[in-house]
Structures are given as structure tokens and as C-alpha cells.
Motif scaffolding. Structure first.
Motif, PDB file in Angstrom:
ATOM      1  N   LEU A 148     -15.853   3.279   8.478  1.00 46.37           N
ATOM      2  CA  LEU A 148     -15.634   3.094   9.910  1.00 46.37           C
ATOM      3  C   LEU A 148     -16.011   1.679  10.331  1.00 46.37           C
ATOM      4  CD1 LEU A 148     -15.022   4.169  12.785  1.00 46.37           C
ATOM      5  CD2 LEU A 148     -17.421   4.901  12.894  1.00 46.37           C
TER       6      LEU A 148
ATOM      7  N   LYS B  27     -13.373  -0.754   9.223  1.00 44.61           N
ATOM      8  CA  LYS B  27     -12.162  -0.590  10.026  1.00 44.61           C
ATOM      9  C   LYS B  27     -12.319  -1.215  11.403  1.00 44.61           C
ATOM     10  CE  LYS B  27      -9.173   2.965  12.049  1.00 44.61           C
ATOM     11  NZ  LYS B  27      -8.977   4.432  12.241  1.00 44.61           N
ATOM     12  N   GLU B  28     -13.507  -1.054  11.992  1.00 39.42           N
ATOM     13  CA  GLU B  28     -13.752  -1.538  13.350  1.00 39.42           C
ATOM     14  C   GLU B  28     -14.361  -2.944  13.371  1.00 39.42           C
ATOM     15  OE1 GLU B  28     -12.758   0.050  15.982  1.00 39.42           O
ATOM     16  OE2 GLU B  28     -12.070   1.832  14.896  1.00 39.42           O
ATOM     17  N   ASP B  29     -14.436  -3.584  12.209  1.00 37.81           N
ATOM     18  CA  ASP B  29     -14.858  -4.981  12.094  1.00 37.81           C
ATOM     19  C   ASP B  29     -16.284  -5.228  12.590  1.00 37.81           C
ATOM     20  OD1 ASP B  29     -14.315  -7.588  11.214  1.00 37.81           O
ATOM     21  OD2 ASP B  29     -13.782  -8.258  13.234  1.00 37.81           O
ATOM     22  N   TYR B  30     -17.207  -4.381  12.147  1.00 37.07           N
ATOM     23  CA  TYR B  30     -18.619  -4.596  12.459  1.00 37.07           C
ATOM     24  C   TYR B  30     -19.195  -5.661  11.537  1.00 37.07           C
ATOM     25  CZ  TYR B  30     -18.992  -0.736  15.731  1.00 37.07           C
ATOM     26  OH  TYR B  30     -18.856   0.081  16.831  1.00 37.07           O
TER      27      TYR B  30
END
Length: 229
Positions: free
Chosen positions: A75, A78-81
Motif C-alpha cells: 500500500l 502504491k500510494e508513494d509514501y
């Protein structure tokens, strides 16, 4: 806090602990995002999560710690943390240290371990025998000293998020620190305090502890040093 941070909380049968755990993050690290990964719990963990409207991913089957944590890493990727914080769902970790851990990532470290034994001495107890054996094995193989290798309270920078999200050979366990050193990842420990579990029992009973230690020793000496970097 300039970096985008996701706290990943694996939870298996933590109905009595998960509310306090998430509230700790909301109170002491309000600028970070979090996700509870319900790892196919057989108790009412999911009911507690839904009642409190906690951010969560609901796993329909039990994948184990690795599967739950890797779900969070996927996740995050995918969410570019920028940073993932691995944070136990049993209430033993404290969110007040998250900011300091993220700062160490900002300072150029790839992995930051929330360690009980940076400025405090590791006790000579039966419980710490395993920790000492694993730390000694890592030192023999890498030449690096890790004071609290079994700590599950860790921060991972962006390069390591990809390492752990995509590679099935990288469980968030002490043995993979050997591989991370071989990849020239910078690893740092900071002193933290941990609480005792209030409710429920750890899966590490005597039999599971022996299995775990055997697996760690085989991996540290015979697998991690020979993996392709």
C-alpha cells in the motif's frame, strides 16, 4: 514533518489491544497516516476496528506477520509514501518515538530500529538469550552490532519500502538485516521504551521460540550471506 509517513499495524486477534494502539498514534503522532492490517483475526478485532472507524485493510485469511506487514508495504509503495513505520498491534510500542525515527530517516538512514538497548543494558535473562544469540550471529556475519535485532518497531525509508514490498524473501525479521547491510543500507538504532502486552498472549511460546531461533540462525549463516544483491 516533511515526509509522507504510513504506520503499518499488523493485527491478529488484538481486539483488546487495537483500540488503545491506534489511539496512541492519533494522540502522539497526529501528522502520520496509519493502516491496521487485520490478519484474518478469529476474535472480534474487525468489529472493534469498524466500530471506531479505523483505517484498515481486512484480510480474509491469516497470512502471518510477514504477509500482513508486506500488505502494508505494498500500500505504501502504491500510494508513494516516503517512510513506513512497522508498529505492533499489541500496545507494546509507543507512538511518541515515531517523530524521532522519521527524523533519522530524514538524516539519511534507510532503516531505524526502535531499540530497548542503546543507552540501557540488555538484561541477562532467559528471555534475552535469543536476542543475544541473534545479535551475535549478525555481528559474526556482517561485523555490525545490532543491540535489539528482534525489535518489531522499525522505520523504513523509500528504498527499503520497495525492498520489502516486492521481495518475498524479505520478511521484516532480524535475519534480513544481514541482507540489508549487504545492500549497503544504513541502519541505526534509537533508544525507546516498550510496554508489556496487556491482553492476549504472544505466539512465541517455548516450542515456537525454538523453531524461530532455529530458522533465524539458519537464515543468518546460510541464506542471507549468499543471496544475490
Amino acid at each position: 514533518m516533511g515526509l509522507k509517513v504510513l504506520v503499518v499495524i499488523p493485527a491478529y486477534n488484538e481486539a483488546l489491544n487495537i483500540e488503545k494502539t491506534v489511539q496512541d498514534i492519533q494522540l502522539n503522532a497526529p501528522d502520520v497516516d496509519y493502516v491496521v492490517v487485520n490478519d484474518g483475526s478469529k476474535d472480534n478485532t474487525l468489529d472493534v476496528i469498524q466500530k471506531n472507524n479505523f483505517n484498515h485493510i481486512d484480510g480474509f485469511c491469516n497470512l502471518g506477520l510477514f504477509g500482513a506487514v508486506q500488505t502494508g508495504f505494498k500500500l505504501a509503495m502504491k500510494e508513494d509514501y516516503d517512510v513506513v513505520i512497522q508498529f505492533d498491534g499489541d500496545g507494546q510500542h509507543s507512538a511518541k518515538y515515531i517523530d524521532a525515527m522519521v527524523k533519522e530517516i530524514e538524516n539519511g538512514n534507510d532503516i531505524v530500529i526502535g531499540s530497548r538497548f542503546v543507552s540501557e543494558k540488555k538484561p541477562f535473562t532467559a528471555r534475552m538469550i535469543g536476542s543475544r544469540l541473534i545479535a551475535g550471529a549478525i555481528k559474526i556475519v556482517t561485523g555490525k552490532k545490532v543491540m535489539d535485532p528482534t525489535s518489531g518497531f522499525r522505520a523504513y525509508g523509500k528504498a527499503c519500502i520497495k525492498d520489502y514490498a516486492l521481495d518475498m524473501n524479505n520478511p521484516p525479521e532480524p535475519d534480513t538485516l544481514v541482507y540489508m547491510y549487504r545492500k549497503n543500507r544504513k541502519i541505526k538504532e534509537i533508544q525507546v521504551q516498550m510496554s508489556e502486552r496487556e491482553f492476549g498472549e504472544s505466539y512465541l511460546n517455548l516450542v515456537n521460540t525454538i523453531k524461530y531461533m532455529s530458522r533465524m540462525m539458519v537464515s543468518i549463516f546460510l541464506i542471507q550471506p549468499f543471496r544475490k544483491v
